[in-house]
Design an enzyme around this catalytic site. Structure first.
Site, PDB file in Angstrom:
ATOM      1  N   ARG A 104       2.820 134.451 -37.350  1.00 53.89           N
ATOM      2  CA  ARG A 104       3.123 133.321 -36.436  1.00 53.89           C
ATOM      3  C   ARG A 104       2.762 133.619 -34.978  1.00 53.89           C
ATOM      4  NH1 ARG A 104       7.530 133.257 -39.904  1.00 53.89           N
ATOM      5  NH2 ARG A 104       7.346 131.554 -41.402  1.00 53.89           N
ATOM      6  N   LYS A 120      -8.390 128.815 -25.880  1.00 50.96           N
ATOM      7  CA  LYS A 120      -8.889 127.965 -26.969  1.00 50.96           C
ATOM      8  C   LYS A 120      -9.441 128.884 -28.048  1.00 50.96           C
ATOM      9  CE  LYS A 120     -10.175 123.598 -24.798  1.00 50.96           C
ATOM     10  NZ  LYS A 120     -11.295 122.705 -24.441  1.00 50.96           N
ATOM     11  N   GLU A 155     -23.184 128.125 -17.468  1.00 51.13           N
ATOM     12  CA  GLU A 155     -21.720 127.891 -17.426  1.00 51.13           C
ATOM     13  C   GLU A 155     -21.130 128.414 -16.108  1.00 51.13           C
ATOM     14  OE1 GLU A 155     -19.845 126.250 -19.616  1.00 51.13           O
ATOM     15  OE2 GLU A 155     -20.879 126.315 -21.550  1.00 51.13           O
ATOM     16  N   LYS A 160     -11.879 128.910 -13.536  1.00 48.73           N
ATOM     17  CA  LYS A 160     -11.364 128.544 -14.862  1.00 48.73           C
ATOM     18  C   LYS A 160      -9.852 128.750 -14.926  1.00 48.73           C
ATOM     19  CE  LYS A 160     -11.763 128.163 -19.619  1.00 48.73           C
ATOM     20  NZ  LYS A 160     -12.549 128.201 -20.815  1.00 48.73           N
ATOM     21  N   GLU A 210      -5.285 120.639 -22.103  1.00 51.22           N
ATOM     22  CA  GLU A 210      -6.322 119.619 -21.910  1.00 51.22           C
ATOM     23  C   GLU A 210      -5.800 118.191 -22.093  1.00 51.22           C
ATOM     24  OE1 GLU A 210     -10.261 120.803 -23.245  1.00 51.22           O
ATOM     25  OE2 GLU A 210     -10.823 118.693 -23.375  1.00 51.22           O
ATOM     26  N   ARG A 235      -8.477 119.689 -17.395  1.00 46.03           N
ATOM     27  CA  ARG A 235      -9.265 120.708 -18.118  1.00 46.03           C
ATOM     28  C   ARG A 235     -10.561 120.098 -18.675  1.00 46.03           C
ATOM     29  NH1 ARG A 235      -7.182 125.714 -21.901  1.00 46.03           N
ATOM     30  NH2 ARG A 235      -9.263 126.465 -22.441  1.00 46.03           N
ATOM     31  N   ASN A 240     -15.930 120.240 -19.219  1.00 39.74           N
ATOM     32  CA  ASN A 240     -16.966 119.718 -20.124  1.00 39.74           C
ATOM     33  C   ASN A 240     -18.145 119.101 -19.372  1.00 39.74           C
ATOM     34  OD1 ASN A 240     -15.424 120.488 -22.286  1.00 39.74           O
ATOM     35  ND2 ASN A 240     -14.341 118.532 -22.388  1.00 39.74           N
ATOM     36  N   HIS A 244     -21.518 118.841 -20.968  1.00 30.59           N
ATOM     37  CA  HIS A 244     -21.375 119.163 -22.391  1.00 30.59           C
ATOM     38  C   HIS A 244     -21.603 117.953 -23.305  1.00 30.59           C
ATOM     39  CE1 HIS A 244     -20.009 122.944 -20.860  1.00 30.59           C
ATOM     40  NE2 HIS A 244     -19.745 123.414 -22.055  1.00 30.59           N
ATOM     41  N   HIS A 252     -24.088 118.818 -26.003  1.00 31.37           N
ATOM     42  CA  HIS A 252     -23.719 118.867 -27.432  1.00 31.37           C
ATOM     43  C   HIS A 252     -24.623 117.953 -28.252  1.00 31.37           C
ATOM     44  CE1 HIS A 252     -19.340 120.394 -26.707  1.00 31.37           C
ATOM     45  NE2 HIS A 252     -20.207 121.382 -26.820  1.00 31.37           N
ATOM     46  N   HIS A 295     -26.569 126.979 -26.703  1.00 29.78           N
ATOM     47  CA  HIS A 295     -25.535 126.165 -26.060  1.00 29.78           C
ATOM     48  C   HIS A 295     -25.694 126.055 -24.532  1.00 29.78           C
ATOM     49  CE1 HIS A 295     -21.644 124.377 -25.281  1.00 29.78           C
ATOM     50  NE2 HIS A 295     -21.368 125.376 -24.458  1.00 29.78           N
TER      51      HIS A 295
HETATM   52  N1  GLY Z   1     -14.649 125.805 -22.634  1.00 34.75           N
HETATM   53  C1  GLY Z   1     -13.872 124.724 -22.207  1.00 34.75           C
HETATM   54  C2  GLY Z   1     -12.411 125.025 -22.115  1.00 34.75           C
HETATM   55  O1  GLY Z   1     -12.013 126.160 -22.228  1.00 34.75           O
HETATM   56  O2  GLY Z   1     -11.638 124.130 -21.939  1.00 34.75           O
END
Ligand code: GLY
Length: 371
Positions: free
Chosen positions: A125, A147, A189, A230, A240, A244, A248, A251, A255, A270
């Site tokens: 957990r 993430k 990035e 970040k 998000e 956040r 993107n 992106h 994408h 990417h």
């Molecule tokens: N790579 C985008 C984020 O971490 O929200």
């Protein structure tokens, strides 16, 4: 002599440090045992990274008194973000009898970091984990912010959890062995943070990008500034629900282009999709009279100067038409009453979340961009 820079991700009880500098793999034992006293670890990596860095990390950990109870080497590549390899990692961690306060260490790029973080998030957990990102993209983006996940046949990153690491070790020296194309893709990035809300950083990159590519203090400072950017966003909006999404920028188009090239890394990786996507986002903003076309030209000039692709014409091979590209966009995004949410901009460093972008405008823009 380069020093180590520390950036904190301010998440209260779950706050953690990102260390950036050379030699962090070799010194990992002291750093990890200072933060996770008594922890035993399992390292997860891929075949390419293992060949260059696994022994350095292992002996660095053991020299500092950290027992390496298991090391799992997975195949390199996006396909590794699967249930099959998740199970392999989970079995290895449980087989080594690691407890919740022991730690799983992700040594690699975004694929290894995402998969390992997910495994750590679900075993017992939620176990502690440490990110040791070895690509520029992972150092400035995917290793920070919690993430984690794997891919589904229905799309990328659809299965996962938010699970923050306890520590990120971004060893700037390991980037010396990255292929130049991969370094450039990560640079897209890095530049993104300047374009979101740090115009002075973008201007600094325009002046200093060659030094960033060469290594040394400029590279460390660039990675640190990207991590500060970040960390700020993640601390404001960990899950998000708002800001956040600014991360993107570029992106949505990126994408769609990755999907349109069937994720064939020989045609487009990417970060290259993000580079073209950021130019398109600035051009689209200019077309909607939100920003000056001079800003789009400036973004394009910089990304071109570093050797990144900046237009769909730079992608080798055939591309589908505008309607099909729009279909790819809507696989990623919901169209609600004929409108989409996009990250647009009012100028360099002035990005914002636009909630009512008419689908018809997107298709018309794609048609012109593909001409
Ligand atoms: N790579 C985008 C984020 O971490 O929200």
């Amino acid at each position: 002599m380069s020093k180590t820079v520390t950036v904190e991700v301010g998440l209260g009880a779950r706050a953690y440090d990102i260390l950036i500098g050379p030699g962090l793999l070799a010194g990992a034992g002291e750093t990890v045992s200072a933060r996770l006293p008594g922890a035993r670890v399992a390292i997860v990596t891929d075949g390419n990274v293992a060949a260059s860095h696994l022994e350095t990390l292992k002996s660095g950990l053991e020299r500092g008194g950290v027992t390496v109870a298991a090391a799992v080497t997975l195949p390199a590549g996006e396909k590794t973000k699967s249930f099959e390899h998740l199970q392999e990692v989970v079995d290895a961690v449980l087989g080594a009898r690691l407890e919740r306060r022991d730690a799983v260490v992700a040594l690699g790029g975004g694929v290894i970091g995402d998969l390992t973080g997910f495994a750590a998030g679900i075993v017992r957990r939620g176990m502690d984990f440490v990110q040791v990102p070895t690509s520029l993209l992972a150092q400035v983006d995917s290793s920070v912010g919690g993430k984690t996940g794997i891919n589904s046949a229905r799309g990328k990153n659809l299965i996962g959890v938010f699970h923050q690491p306890k520590l990120v070790l971004a060893d700037s020296g390991v980037l010396d062995t990255l292929p130049i194309r991969e370094f450039r893709a990560g640079y897209a990035e890095l530049a993104k943070y300047g374009l979101i809300d740090r115009p002075a950083f973008f201007a600094w990159l325009e002046k200093n990008w060659q030094e960033v590519f060469e290594g040394g203090d400029a590279r460390i400072e660039a990675i640190a500034e990207a991590c500060r950017a970040k960390a700020d966003v993640v601390a404001r909006d960990e899950f998000e629900t708002g800001d956040r999404a600014l991360l993107n920028l570029g992106h949505t188009f990126g994408h769609a282009l990755e999907a349109a090239t069937a994720y064939d890394g020989t045609r487009l990786v990417h970060g290259e999709g993000v580079s073209i996507g950021m130019v398109l986002a600035h051009r689209f903003s200019a077309r909607l009279n939100l920003a000056s076309p001079d800003d789009a030209a400036r973004v394009e000039a910089h990304l071109k100067a570093v050797g990144l692709p900046t237009s769909v014409a730079d992608i080798p091979g055939e591309l589908p038409g505008p309607e099909k590209l729009f279909d790819y966009i809507t696989q990623d995004k919901k169209v609600s009453r004929g409108a989409l949410t996009f990250i647009l901009t009012r100028g360099i460093g002035r990005s914002f979340i636009a909630k009512d972008v008419p689908a018809s405008e997107v298709v018309a823009f794609l048609r012109d961009s593909l001409e």
